[in-house]
Design a protein around this motif. Structure first.
Motif, PDB file in Angstrom:
ATOM      1  N   PRO A 172       0.825  -1.212   0.000  1.00 43.46           N
ATOM      2  CA  PRO A 172       0.000   0.000   0.000  1.00 43.46           C
ATOM      3  C   PRO A 172       0.863   1.268   0.000  1.00 43.46           C
ATOM      4  O   PRO A 172       1.766   1.411   0.832  1.00 43.46           O
ATOM      5  N   ASN A 173       0.646   2.127  -0.975  1.00 39.25           N
ATOM      6  CA  ASN A 173       1.334   3.430  -1.069  1.00 39.25           C
ATOM      7  C   ASN A 173       2.837   3.314  -1.282  1.00 39.25           C
ATOM      8  O   ASN A 173       3.581   4.230  -0.937  1.00 39.25           O
ATOM      9  N   GLY A 174       3.290   2.206  -1.852  1.00 43.05           N
ATOM     10  CA  GLY A 174       4.720   2.110  -2.095  1.00 43.05           C
ATOM     11  C   GLY A 174       5.174   0.752  -2.576  1.00 43.05           C
ATOM     12  O   GLY A 174       4.379  -0.039  -3.102  1.00 43.05           O
ATOM     13  N   PRO A 185      17.061  -7.988   6.017  1.00 40.89           N
ATOM     14  CA  PRO A 185      15.763  -7.306   6.107  1.00 40.89           C
ATOM     15  C   PRO A 185      15.294  -6.765   4.758  1.00 40.89           C
ATOM     16  O   PRO A 185      16.097  -6.413   3.886  1.00 40.89           O
ATOM     17  N   ASP A 186      13.983  -6.715   4.594  1.00 47.75           N
ATOM     18  CA  ASP A 186      13.384  -6.024   3.454  1.00 47.75           C
ATOM     19  C   ASP A 186      13.319  -4.531   3.766  1.00 47.75           C
ATOM     20  O   ASP A 186      13.427  -4.116   4.922  1.00 47.75           O
ATOM     21  N   ILE A 187      13.131  -3.729   2.740  1.00 48.29           N
ATOM     22  CA  ILE A 187      13.076  -2.276   2.904  1.00 48.29           C
ATOM     23  C   ILE A 187      11.801  -1.762   2.263  1.00 48.29           C
ATOM     24  O   ILE A 187      11.541  -2.032   1.082  1.00 48.29           O
ATOM     25  N   ASP A 188      11.003  -1.032   3.012  1.00 48.78           N
ATOM     26  CA  ASP A 188       9.773  -0.441   2.480  1.00 48.78           C
ATOM     27  C   ASP A 188      10.047   0.981   1.997  1.00 48.78           C
ATOM     28  O   ASP A 188      10.697   1.779   2.696  1.00 48.78           O
ATOM     29  N   VAL A 189       9.590   1.269   0.799  1.00 49.20           N
ATOM     30  CA  VAL A 189       9.736   2.609   0.215  1.00 49.20           C
ATOM     31  C   VAL A 189       8.351   3.236   0.146  1.00 49.20           C
ATOM     32  O   VAL A 189       7.489   2.807  -0.633  1.00 49.20           O
ATOM     33  N   GLN A 190       8.141   4.261   0.980  1.00 51.50           N
ATOM     34  CA  GLN A 190       6.849   4.938   1.055  1.00 51.50           C
ATOM     35  C   GLN A 190       7.070   6.416   1.363  1.00 51.50           C
ATOM     36  O   GLN A 190       8.118   6.804   1.888  1.00 51.50           O
ATOM     37  N   GLY A 191       6.082   7.218   1.041  1.00 52.43           N
ATOM     38  CA  GLY A 191       6.111   8.635   1.404  1.00 52.43           C
ATOM     39  C   GLY A 191       7.354   9.366   0.940  1.00 52.43           C
ATOM     40  O   GLY A 191       7.715   9.339  -0.247  1.00 52.43           O
ATOM     41  N   ASP A 192       8.056   9.993   1.887  1.00 51.79           N
ATOM     42  CA  ASP A 192       9.230  10.802   1.561  1.00 51.79           C
ATOM     43  C   ASP A 192      10.390   9.973   1.016  1.00 51.79           C
ATOM     44  O   ASP A 192      11.332  10.524   0.439  1.00 51.79           O
ATOM     45  N   ASP A 193      10.347   8.651   1.203  1.00 51.17           N
ATOM     46  CA  ASP A 193      11.415   7.793   0.679  1.00 51.17           C
ATOM     47  C   ASP A 193      11.542   7.922  -0.834  1.00 51.17           C
ATOM     48  O   ASP A 193      12.622   7.742  -1.396  1.00 51.17           O
TER      49      ASP A 193
END
Length: 210
Positions: A172-174, A185-193
């Motif tokens: 969701p959103n990214g 670890p996985d990395i979530d890219v959302q918002g300001d990322d």
């Protein structure tokens, strides 16, 4: 045909679209003597079909090349760049070409890989093991960097200053940058990322020395 392949090789080194208004300007840019620059200028401009300037330039840069012949007519030469995916460096600033590798045209066409927009690079780290291991060479088709990302496919991406190989998963959103190695670890890219998120291309092939 051999001359055209060599011109394509040098264009990949100096950068597509790079033009020099004078031989002196090119000599200064490449760090070459005026005589070598004159020969090379004529070769790249199509006025001289000899390979002497090409070989001279590579020797000065410490590189090696095998001159194309009839046996390479069914192959495309894809450049390998110095950038290393997983080493936290930028593909833009570390994109110096270190060599050329031949891929059969029929294979590239069958897999819809665009050789004129592809590069090879090495992989560092174990985040994509056991699929892609440290030291493997990957082929990155950069023609897909401006297209819609594909859920489940492997891309070379940048986040801040890091250059990474990751499998992308839609969230969701990214996007989630997934490691094959479950200990990483996985990395979530959302918002300001997304301000520092870049997509360089899709990984279409990899190879290793055993």
């Amino acid at each position: 045909m051999a001359a055209e392949k060599l011109r394509k090789y040098f264009n990949s080194i100096i950068g597509e679209g790079k033009r020099f208004s004078t031989q002196t300007e090119m000599a200064r840019y490449l760090g070459l003597g005026q005589t070598t620059a004159t020969k090379l200028y004529g070769f790249l401009d199509g006025a001289d079909t000899r390979f002497s300037a090409v070989v001279d330039w590579l020797e000065k840069l410490g590189g090696q090349i095998v001159l194309p012949d009839e046996e390479l007519e069914q192959f495309e030469m894809i450049p390998k760049v110095r950038a290393v995916a997983g080493a936290g460096e930028s593909l833009v600033t570390s994109g110096k070409v270190t060599g050329q590798y031949a891929f059969r045209e029929s294979f590239l066409k069958r897999e819809h890989i665009h050789p004129e927009k592809s590069v090879l690079m090495c992989v560092a780290g174990d985040s994509m093991e056991p699929l892609i291991r440290e030291g493997d060479t990957i082929l990155v088709d950069e023609s897909e960097k401006g297209k819609e990302l594909r859920d489940g496919h492997i891309f070379v991406v940048g986040l801040s200053d890091a250059l990474m190989v990751k499998r992308l998963a839609k969230i969701p959103n990214g996007w989630r940058l997934c490691s094959e190695n479950k200990e990483r670890p996985d990395i979530d890219v959302q918002g300001d990322d997304f301000n520092t998120f870049r997509v360089y291309g899709r990984v279409r092939w990899f190879g290793r020395v055993v």
